[in-house]
Design an enzyme around this catalytic site. Structure first.
Site, PDB file in Angstrom:
ATOM      1  CD  GLN A   1      -7.459  -4.590  -4.755  1.00 58.09           C
ATOM      2  OE1 GLN A   1      -7.203  -4.651  -3.551  1.00 58.09           O
ATOM      3  NE2 GLN A   1      -8.438  -5.287  -5.290  1.00 58.09           N
TER       4      GLN A   1
ATOM      5  CB  CYS B   1      -0.889  -0.036   1.240  1.00 64.74           C
ATOM      6  SG  CYS B   1      -1.692   1.513   1.639  1.00 64.74           S
ATOM      7  CD  GLU B   2      -0.251   5.311  -3.954  1.00 59.15           C
ATOM      8  OE1 GLU B   2      -0.933   6.337  -4.041  1.00 59.15           O
ATOM      9  OE2 GLU B   2       0.345   4.805  -4.928  1.00 59.15           O
ATOM     10  CG  HIS B   3      -2.603   5.455   1.012  1.00 55.78           C
ATOM     11  ND1 HIS B   3      -3.855   4.954   0.707  1.00 55.78           N
ATOM     12  CD2 HIS B   3      -2.304   6.328   0.021  1.00 55.78           C
ATOM     13  CE1 HIS B   3      -4.295   5.510  -0.404  1.00 55.78           C
ATOM     14  NE2 HIS B   3      -3.375   6.339  -0.843  1.00 55.78           N
ATOM     15  CG  HIS B   4      -1.043   3.084   5.939  1.00 55.31           C
ATOM     16  ND1 HIS B   4      -2.225   2.979   5.228  1.00 55.31           N
ATOM     17  CD2 HIS B   4      -1.233   4.078   6.832  1.00 55.31           C
ATOM     18  CE1 HIS B   4      -3.098   3.865   5.687  1.00 55.31           C
ATOM     19  NE2 HIS B   4      -2.520   4.547   6.650  1.00 55.31           N
TER      20      HIS B   4
ATOM     21  CB  CYS C   1      -3.373  -0.150   5.471  1.00 56.03           C
ATOM     22  SG  CYS C   1      -4.427  -0.334   4.025  1.00 56.03           S
TER      23      CYS C   1
ATOM     24  CG  HIS D   1      -5.838  -3.467   0.999  1.00 60.45           C
ATOM     25  ND1 HIS D   1      -5.263  -2.478   0.235  1.00 60.45           N
ATOM     26  CD2 HIS D   1      -6.595  -4.199   0.142  1.00 60.45           C
ATOM     27  CE1 HIS D   1      -5.655  -2.594  -1.026  1.00 60.45           C
ATOM     28  NE2 HIS D   1      -6.459  -3.646  -1.107  1.00 60.45           N
TER      29      HIS D   1
END
Length: 220
Positions: A153, A112-115, A183, A181
């Site tokens: 995704q 995940c590019e956020h976490h 996250c 995910h």
């Protein structure tokens, strides 16, 4: 089945060269970045260890920066893959075959590019040939090329479909990803066993009968 969408604002990034020369297809092309040295990356890991509250000089953590940077090289090796090259070799000697080609159950391992935590799941990929076919392993490699990056995704699903559509020029393409995910399961709301399903149907796969045949084949 509809996608579960999650969006978040992104902060500042590494210094980038706004350059689309990587050869990636469609939207979401990743600009080139000026990569730090291995030593700089290892020092960044030491900083994170200290921020977490531990001592990077203690025996058990001495080699952790090396291990983490080595692992990151494997996790994110997709940035080094060129989708155009992967799909460049096609075959026209197919004895008149003109029906869909479906690969079901391709393993997806992304982050995940956020976490920056794992996204794990399965991809089903199909295309309708338009005079030539590609080696089936290349479709799995395309999934890996985009999976082994920092991703959402939704973006990954569209990138896979874009690449197949751009470089194979088929009559249609279908991509479905079903993933969990970390996250969601390891932080925040902490809901485990929640699956996110994203899909891209292009060309003839937008027709109801072809979509139905695709799902029949995927579900066995």
């Amino acid at each position: 089945m509809d996608a579960v969408l999650e969006r978040a604002d992104t902060g500042s990034e590494l210094k980038v060269i706004p350059d689309d020369a990587r050869g990636d297809a469609g939207a979401g092309t990743t600009p080139r970045v000026i990569k730090p040295s291995r030593a700089e990356a290892e020092e960044a890991v030491r900083t994170l260890i200290r921020w977490a509250g531990d001592d990077p000089t203690r025996e058990g953590l001495l080699d952790t920066p090396k291990r983490v940077t080595k692992a990151y090289k494997e996790f994110f090796k997709g940035y080094e893959d060129d989708p155009a090259e992967i799909l460049s070799r096609t075959f026209e000697e197919v004895a008149g075959y003109d029906d869909m080609v479906v690969l079901r159950g391709i393993k997806v391992e992304s982050h995940c590019e956020h976490h920056m935590v794992p996204v794990l799941g399965t991809a089903h990929v199909a295309y309708m040939p338009n005079g030539s076919v590609v080696g089936i392993s290349k479709l799995a490699r395309i999934v890996e090329a985009y999976g082994k990056r920092l991703q959402t995704q939704e973006t990954m699903t569209a990138q896979i479909a874009d690449a197949i559509e751009t470089y194979l020029k088929p009559k249609g393409v279908a991509v479905v990803i079903d993933a969990t995910h970390s996250c969601m399961s390891c932080r925040g709301v902490k809901h485990s066993d929640v699956y996110t399903i994203t899909r891209q149907f292009r060309g003839v796969f937008r027709e109801a009968d072809q979509e139905r045949r695709f799902w029949d084949l995927v579900r066995g």
